[in-house]
Design a protein around this motif. Structure first.
Motif, short mmCIF file in Angstrom:
data_model
loop_
_atom_site.label_atom_id
_atom_site.label_comp_id
_atom_site.label_asym_id
_atom_site.label_seq_id
_atom_site.Cartn_x
_atom_site.Cartn_y
_atom_site.Cartn_z
N TYR A 28 0.59 40.26 -9.58
CA TYR A 28 1.55 41.06 -9.85
C TYR A 28 2.44 40.02 -10.74
O TYR A 28 2.41 39.63 -11.03
N ALA A 29 3.62 41.42 -11.24
CA ALA A 29 3.74 40.79 -12.68
C ALA A 29 5.08 42.45 -12.40
O ALA A 29 5.34 43.14 -11.60
N VAL B 37 -5.59 29.97 -23.39
CA VAL B 37 -5.11 28.90 -21.60
C VAL B 37 -5.20 30.11 -20.87
O VAL B 37 -4.23 30.73 -21.27
N ARG B 38 -5.21 29.99 -19.70
CA ARG B 38 -4.67 31.13 -19.05
C ARG B 38 -3.71 29.62 -17.71
O ARG B 38 -4.38 28.78 -17.22
N ILE B 39 -2.80 30.19 -18.35
CA ILE B 39 -1.46 29.53 -16.74
C ILE B 39 -1.14 30.38 -15.43
O ILE B 39 -0.94 31.32 -15.83
N ARG B 40 -0.93 29.79 -14.04
CA ARG B 40 -0.71 29.69 -13.41
C ARG B 40 1.53 29.52 -13.39
O ARG B 40 1.64 29.14 -13.69
N VAL B 41 1.63 30.96 -13.19
CA VAL B 41 3.34 31.03 -13.87
C VAL B 41 4.15 30.20 -12.26
O VAL B 41 3.85 30.84 -11.84
N ALA B 42 4.91 29.43 -13.32
CA ALA B 42 5.55 28.56 -11.45
C ALA B 42 7.32 29.43 -11.81
O ALA B 42 7.39 29.63 -10.93
N TYR C 154 6.67 37.13 -17.10
CA TYR C 154 7.73 37.89 -16.02
C TYR C 154 6.26 38.05 -15.04
O TYR C 154 5.98 39.30 -15.08
N ALA C 155 5.03 37.22 -14.78
CA ALA C 155 4.30 37.42 -14.49
C ALA C 155 3.40 36.66 -13.53
O ALA C 155 3.89 35.41 -13.41
N GLU C 156 2.73 36.83 -12.11
CA GLU C 156 1.69 35.11 -11.93
C GLU C 156 0.81 34.45 -12.86
O GLU C 156 0.61 33.39 -12.57
N GLU C 157 0.28 35.88 -13.92
CA GLU C 157 -0.60 34.55 -14.55
C GLU C 157 -0.24 35.37 -16.30
O GLU C 157 -0.25 36.21 -16.49
N SER D 23 12.49 32.08 -10.63
CA SER D 23 11.04 31.81 -10.04
C SER D 23 9.56 32.44 -9.19
O SER D 23 10.18 33.34 -8.95
N VAL D 24 9.32 32.00 -10.40
CA VAL D 24 7.48 33.01 -9.38
C VAL D 24 6.60 32.10 -8.48
O VAL D 24 6.58 33.01 -7.52
#
Length: 329
Positions: free
Chosen positions: A2-3, A27-32, A91-94, A324-325
């Protein structure tokens, strides 16, 4: 994943394609957490498109957890908590980002605090010390007077602290007496509420400015030239009041003034990496020691990005607004 989308000029949390594939240095990052910046408002309004090849999704800085690394990534690993400076996509989950634009969290910092670091500190550092030429060593150099416009903004509050930490007095312009009090508490030497009129006489009485950091642009150019001392540098980082104004070339020549245009977003990963390397060397230790801190105004769930952006646009904020994601990323 989701974004946030903004195709219809409203901000909506919708399913989007996951970024990829992963390049060797990515690098792939899971966004916090994601930081909100005025550049996001400008992009949404159509005035600040992302650089070629960058994500169309808003967001220039995040914190989160590394979940995948490219074959050439040598200083980051899966499971590591990091913060990152982006050209877009926050502004996204990854997100996918070049490893040069990623830093580990300062010791003792959580993901929420760390999300407020990349864009504010990189912008302030680049323009004060790399473009603006302020000295890091007051034993060899001399303290210079710095004029910071929009002193209560995220970049402004960061620049105040950096000026204080490295021995350069700063004068701020702000939009209210309450903001002025906060800036003085952060370490500003003096300041001016712009609603009282021109800042020129107040800055002249203070001793003028050797360096000016200006996100305002057109409406301030003439006054900036009046208060800029001989051999002074005016670093322009925004155009909040417009892009066209008259420049007094005679004053510029006689006082040897320099006008420097500066943008961070369009720089290459390697150039951004050089800035982050400076932060890691000079700023990260001071963050750990508590000498510097990111000023966070408030945060919103990512699904309320529309409300968050309205708040930033109102000019009521003092410091950074966060989204906050997934704080457990």
């Amino acid at each position: 994943m989701y974004a946030i989308t903004h195709d219809d000029q409203t901000l909506n949390w919708r399913e989007q394609s996951t970024p990829g594939p992963l390049d060797d240095n990515d690098v792939r990052i899971r966004v916090a957490w994601a930081g909100m910046n005025r550049a996001d408002l400008m992009q949404r309004a159509g005035g600040y498109p992302p650089p070629p090849g960058a994500s169309e999704i808003l967001g220039l800085e995040i914190s989160g957890t590394v979940v995948e690394t490219g074959t050439q990534v040598d200083r980051l690993q899966s499971g590591q908590q990091v913060c990152a400076l982006l050209a877009g996509g926050g502004y996204a989950e990854e997100v996918l980002v070049h490893q040069a634009q990623v830093l580990p969290l300062p010791e003792g910092f959580g993901l929420r605090e760390a999300a407020a670091l990349p864009e504010m500190f990189a912008t302030a550092w680049l323009n004060l010390f790399m473009e603006g030429g302020l000295s890091l060593n007051q034993v060899e150099g001399r303290a210079e007077h710095v004029l910071l416009h929009a002193g209560a903004s995220g970049v402004g509050t960061t620049a105040i602290q950096l000026c204080r930490a490295f021995g350069h007095p700063c004068f701020v312009t702000v939009g209210s007496d309450a903001k002025l009090e906060k800036c003085l508490a952060l370490g500003a030497d003096a300041g001016w509420n712009r609603h009282r009129g021109s800042f020129v006489e107040a800055v002249k009485a203070w001793g003028g400015a050797d360096m000016i950091l200006d996100p305002v642009g057109a409406n301030y150019l003439a006054d900036n030239q009046q208060v800029l001392n001989a051999d002074g540098r005016l670093v322009l980082i925004g155009l909040m009041s417009g892009r066209c104004a008259e420049l007094d070339l005679g004053r510029m020549l006689m006082k040897r003034q320099r006008l420097i245009g500066s943008t961070l977003r369009s720089k290459s990963p390697q150039a951004k990496g050089a800035i982050l390397d400076e932060l890691y060397k000079h700023v990260w230790p001071r963050l750990v020691q508590g000498d510097l801190q990111p000023l966070i105004d408030r945060d919103y769930p990512i699904q309320q990005a529309e409300d968050a952006m309205a708040y930033v646009e109102s000019n009521a904020s003092m410091g950074k607004v966060l989204l906050s994601v997934n704080d457990q990323a």
